[in-house]
Design a protein around this motif. Sequence first.
Motif, short mmCIF file in Angstrom:
data_model
loop_
_atom_site.label_atom_id
_atom_site.label_comp_id
_atom_site.label_asym_id
_atom_site.label_seq_id
_atom_site.Cartn_x
_atom_site.Cartn_y
_atom_site.Cartn_z
N GLU A 216 0.94 -1.43 0.04
CA GLU A 216 0.10 0.16 0.15
C GLU A 216 0.88 1.32 0.16
O GLU A 216 0.17 2.39 -0.08
N ASN A 217 1.91 1.18 -0.01
CA ASN A 217 3.10 2.16 -0.06
C ASN A 217 3.21 2.86 -1.49
O ASN A 217 3.66 2.24 -2.35
N GLU A 218 2.59 4.05 -1.83
CA GLU A 218 2.44 4.54 -3.06
C GLU A 218 3.78 5.00 -3.58
O GLU A 218 4.05 4.68 -4.76
N PHE A 219 4.70 5.41 -2.72
CA PHE A 219 5.95 5.67 -2.96
C PHE A 219 6.69 4.69 -3.72
O PHE A 219 7.33 4.63 -4.66
N LEU A 220 6.59 3.20 -3.08
CA LEU A 220 7.41 2.23 -3.37
C LEU A 220 6.78 1.72 -4.78
O LEU A 220 7.56 1.24 -5.89
N ILE A 221 5.41 2.01 -4.82
CA ILE A 221 4.73 1.67 -6.14
C ILE A 221 5.45 2.21 -7.33
O ILE A 221 5.43 1.92 -8.35
N VAL A 222 5.55 3.52 -7.32
CA VAL A 222 6.08 4.49 -8.14
C VAL A 222 7.50 3.97 -8.52
O VAL A 222 7.84 4.13 -9.69
N ILE A 223 8.49 3.69 -7.26
CA ILE A 223 9.81 3.27 -7.68
C ILE A 223 9.89 1.99 -8.39
O ILE A 223 10.36 1.88 -9.51
N MET A 224 8.71 1.09 -8.42
CA MET A 224 8.58 -0.42 -9.04
C MET A 224 8.22 -0.14 -10.49
O MET A 224 8.81 -0.46 -11.31
N LEU A 225 7.47 1.07 -10.47
CA LEU A 225 6.83 1.42 -11.90
C LEU A 225 8.02 1.89 -12.78
O LEU A 225 8.20 1.85 -13.79
N ALA A 226 8.87 2.87 -12.09
CA ALA A 226 9.94 3.41 -12.74
C ALA A 226 11.03 2.10 -13.23
O ALA A 226 11.61 2.16 -14.40
N ILE A 227 11.04 1.09 -12.07
CA ILE A 227 12.06 -0.03 -12.67
C ILE A 227 11.40 -0.71 -13.85
O ILE A 227 12.14 -1.11 -14.84
N THR A 228 10.02 -0.82 -13.84
CA THR A 228 9.40 -1.39 -14.89
C THR A 228 9.72 -0.80 -16.26
O THR A 228 9.99 -1.42 -17.37
N LEU A 229 9.82 0.61 -16.16
CA LEU A 229 9.94 1.29 -17.45
C LEU A 229 11.22 1.21 -18.03
O LEU A 229 11.56 1.24 -19.07
N LEU A 230 12.27 1.04 -16.67
CA LEU A 230 13.79 1.02 -17.17
C LEU A 230 14.04 -0.25 -17.77
O LEU A 230 14.61 -0.27 -19.04
N LEU A 231 13.36 -1.24 -17.46
CA LEU A 231 13.48 -2.67 -18.04
C LEU A 231 13.06 -2.44 -19.29
O LEU A 231 13.50 -3.23 -20.27
N ALA A 232 11.82 -2.16 -19.66
CA ALA A 232 11.20 -1.93 -20.97
C ALA A 232 11.79 -1.28 -21.84
O ALA A 232 11.94 -1.68 -23.01
N GLY A 233 12.67 -0.23 -21.38
CA GLY A 233 13.50 0.60 -22.27
C GLY A 233 14.54 -0.24 -22.79
O GLY A 233 15.00 -0.03 -23.72
N ILE A 234 15.24 -0.75 -21.78
CA ILE A 234 16.40 -1.58 -22.12
C ILE A 234 16.02 -2.73 -23.27
O ILE A 234 16.93 -2.98 -24.06
N GLY A 235 14.93 -3.45 -22.93
CA GLY A 235 14.63 -4.47 -23.57
C GLY A 235 14.38 -3.85 -25.22
O GLY A 235 14.97 -4.60 -26.21
N ALA A 236 13.70 -2.97 -25.20
CA ALA A 236 13.44 -2.29 -26.55
C ALA A 236 14.72 -1.87 -27.32
O ALA A 236 14.89 -2.09 -28.67
N GLY A 237 15.64 -1.29 -26.40
CA GLY A 237 16.92 -0.76 -26.98
C GLY A 237 17.60 -2.08 -27.54
O GLY A 237 18.10 -1.87 -28.78
N ILE A 238 17.85 -3.11 -26.78
CA ILE A 238 18.37 -4.21 -27.38
C ILE A 238 17.80 -4.95 -28.72
O ILE A 238 18.51 -5.19 -29.82
N PHE A 239 16.32 -4.96 -28.80
CA PHE A 239 15.65 -5.28 -29.77
C PHE A 239 16.04 -4.55 -31.08
O PHE A 239 16.00 -5.11 -32.34
N ILE A 240 16.17 -3.20 -30.80
CA ILE A 240 16.60 -2.25 -31.93
C ILE A 240 17.86 -2.37 -32.40
O ILE A 240 18.08 -2.48 -33.70
N ILE A 241 18.59 -2.42 -31.64
CA ILE A 241 20.31 -2.39 -32.13
C ILE A 241 20.10 -3.91 -32.89
O ILE A 241 20.84 -3.82 -34.09
N ALA A 242 19.60 -4.94 -32.31
CA ALA A 242 19.88 -6.02 -33.10
C ALA A 242 19.16 -5.81 -34.11
O ALA A 242 19.42 -6.32 -35.55
#
Length: 323
Positions: A216-242
């Motif tokens: 129920e910690n909203e701040f922690l939820i936002v942190i987790m969302l930021a990590i999700t976006l970071l991972l998604a961005g890294i995955g997309a970047g690897i897809f694009i380079i290849a």
Amino acid sequence: MILADKIIRLRKRNGWSQEELAAKMNVSRQAVSKWEAAQTTPDLEKILQLGNLFGVTTDYLLKDEMEDEEFTDETDIPVKRITLSQADHFLKWRKSASVKIAVATFLCVIAVIPLLLLGAVSEVALSISENVAGGIGLVSLFVFVAVAVAIFLHCGFKNAPYDFIDKEPFETEYGVTGMVKERQKEYRPVYVRSNMIATGICILSPVPLLVGAFTENEFLIVIMLAITLLLAGIGAGIFIIAGVRWASMQKLLKEGEYTPQEIRKSYIKETIATAYWLSATAIYLVWSFLTNAWETTWIVWPVAGVLFAGVMAICRLFTDKKD
């Protein structure tokens, strides 16, 4: 006179051996031999290439009743030819461009993270007001997007000399096909491995957000969302380079998605994709500015990403059925 006899006549009239014609057509000598023996028939793309090479119309090549050559208009624009050095430069440029495009895409994906984090901080810290946090977050978002757009424009400008590869018929000089196939063979293991890694990262990217959903910690939820976006961005970047590097080789070889038939399908898909993401952007901006609920409207992007896969699947079914 059948096509096989016409190929023999035109080849001999130009003083070429079967090996020389094969080199100009980027096929094996055995393929030319089978054409001339009427054992196989060139596909439509090769017939068009033969017409351009010999300077005759496709009607003459395809219609058995036409005995006399029908030459094309001398004012016709010749098909562009890619030399070995040009092909090498193109592949090197696309290798460099793949990293730049990946970085620009990564910036677009993570652009909303500062806004989310600052909004969360303003909720738990008294030292920064919600309005100040929102203002700084919006500025950072536009800076990230502006840098990404600048990179995209730079890549588009640098790629302009090779735009004809996507838009016009072209031929490759002797040695180009062999060189590209050799590089493709060397790069294939890296391409496969990169796609496997990127797929794994993208599949796992929602995990932090799911973990945050159990608290129920909203701040922690936002942190987790930021990590999700970071991972998604890294995955997309690897897809694009290849993907960009692999696509550059396929373009020169006219393989995969870059055969004449697939290029037509790709044009339709790109048009739909462009309209889709412009609509998603418009919805996001209108909703955000009307409600000023920037901490909520980010949901447009994950929803749009999920729906995009469905839209592309429907588009693929439509184009395949049409063919």
